[in-house]
Design an enzyme around this catalytic site. Sequence first.
Site, PDB file in Angstrom:
ATOM      1  N   PHE A 176       0.841  -1.197   0.000  1.00 36.43           N
ATOM      2  CA  PHE A 176       0.000   0.000   0.000  1.00 36.43           C
ATOM      3  C   PHE A 176       0.872   1.240   0.000  1.00 36.43           C
ATOM      4  O   PHE A 176       2.053   1.199   0.342  1.00 36.43           O
ATOM      5  CB  PHE A 176      -0.932   0.008   1.220  1.00 36.43           C
ATOM      6  CG  PHE A 176      -0.210   0.043   2.539  1.00 36.43           C
ATOM      7  CD1 PHE A 176       0.061   1.247   3.172  1.00 36.43           C
ATOM      8  CD2 PHE A 176       0.203  -1.140   3.154  1.00 36.43           C
ATOM      9  CE1 PHE A 176       0.735   1.286   4.391  1.00 36.43           C
ATOM     10  CE2 PHE A 176       0.879  -1.118   4.375  1.00 36.43           C
ATOM     11  CZ  PHE A 176       1.138   0.105   4.993  1.00 36.43           C
ATOM     12  N   CYS A 177       0.277   2.360  -0.406  1.00 30.89           N
ATOM     13  CA  CYS A 177       0.957   3.654  -0.397  1.00 30.89           C
ATOM     14  C   CYS A 177      -0.103   4.738  -0.213  1.00 30.89           C
ATOM     15  O   CYS A 177      -1.272   4.435   0.035  1.00 30.89           O
ATOM     16  CB  CYS A 177       1.763   3.862  -1.676  1.00 30.89           C
ATOM     17  SG  CYS A 177       0.780   3.770  -3.180  1.00 30.89           S
ATOM     18  N   THR A 178       0.281   5.983  -0.335  1.00 29.37           N
ATOM     19  CA  THR A 178      -0.630   7.087  -0.019  1.00 29.37           C
ATOM     20  C   THR A 178      -1.867   7.118  -0.903  1.00 29.37           C
ATOM     21  O   THR A 178      -2.996   7.124  -0.413  1.00 29.37           O
ATOM     22  CB  THR A 178       0.102   8.435  -0.135  1.00 29.37           C
ATOM     23  OG1 THR A 178       1.300   8.392   0.629  1.00 29.37           O
ATOM     24  CG2 THR A 178      -0.782   9.574   0.376  1.00 29.37           C
ATOM     25  N   GLY A 180      -1.959   5.223  -4.126  1.00 27.87           N
ATOM     26  CA  GLY A 180      -2.031   4.073  -5.011  1.00 27.87           C
ATOM     27  C   GLY A 180      -0.991   4.021  -6.105  1.00 27.87           C
ATOM     28  O   GLY A 180      -0.703   2.953  -6.646  1.00 27.87           O
ATOM     29  N   ILE A 205      -4.037   4.664   0.832  1.00 27.55           N
ATOM     30  CA  ILE A 205      -4.441   4.954   2.207  1.00 27.55           C
ATOM     31  C   ILE A 205      -5.559   5.986   2.248  1.00 27.55           C
ATOM     32  O   ILE A 205      -6.510   5.863   3.030  1.00 27.55           O
ATOM     33  CB  ILE A 205      -3.234   5.464   3.020  1.00 27.55           C
ATOM     34  CG1 ILE A 205      -2.121   4.424   3.048  1.00 27.55           C
ATOM     35  CG2 ILE A 205      -3.649   5.826   4.447  1.00 27.55           C
ATOM     36  CD1 ILE A 205      -0.769   4.988   3.445  1.00 27.55           C
TER      37      ILE A 205
END
EC number: 1.14.-.-
Length: 333
Positions: A176-178, A180, A205
Amino acid sequence: MSNVVVCALYKFVSLPHFESLREPLLSMMEQAEIKGTLLLASEGINGTVAGNQAAIDALLIWLNQQNGLENITYKLSFDDEMPFYRTKVKLKKEIVTMGVEGIDPLKVVGTYVKPKDWNALISDPEVVLVDTRNDYEVQIGTFKNAINPVTETFREFPEYVKQNLDPAKHKKVAMFCTGGIRCEKSTAYLKEQGFEEVYHLEGGILKYLEEVNKAESLWEGECFVFDNRVAVDHDLKKGQYDQCNACRMPITEAEKLTPDYVQGVSCPHCIDKISEEQRKRFVERERQVNLAKSRNEAHIGSDVNHVIEARRQKKEALRKQSAEKNKAKQANA
């Protein structure tokens, strides 16, 4: 109701003539009084901008009318103040820099998992959960039981994978990341490396915080964002962190009370990393900022990415030095 709309957007798409988009896009943003930065590359578009609702709506309509940029992925949040100073459209080699040739999310990518299904996936004991963001982002918030690769830039992520993940051992990997976009590339990279079951959080996120009830959430802490808000809480409102104007690291109120913190000059994270020349430059910049404030003028400030880049280069040099020593040991064995 907050009157500033913050829009994070991206799309991987082949844009062979991306250079020709820069001027009309910049003109549109300036006319609509939109601030922030958008990146254009042959692989697509990425960035975060802000303006009033009408301006952001107009931008999304404009983008939707451009060949290849239809149905762009975007997420909205709101703030009481404009989080950006400038309006920029930059031409880049990559819209998110991994530095690995041939990685194309348009050809291969991990399995998208919607926010409502994310908790079930990461609660599976067989799933290895990896946070693809940088260490300073992870420090203020991440998902429960997520692995922190302790990277300073996304360029370091492939090396982390090579050293720590094995497709024969780690059968299920979720990332996952901020918003996508980094996961588009990180999952594509893992698939290229032979990992079979690779998942990533669709919308990142920010989308998870928007859609998942706080009572059911497995998110812990706040989410770092790349604008003047520094971080957002579970309600996507500005969080409790400030930011050091010297190194851009998020800092707490307690850290601001330490002797290492000097407004605009240093903080506990960078006090030992900035040179005397940099310190003098930051002192002068802060003096100019205060002077502008006393005159009720805006002061944009200078670019401090050189501090982050210097730190990255130092770490890269140490990594290469270590690799050379290991080669020498193997040669002498």
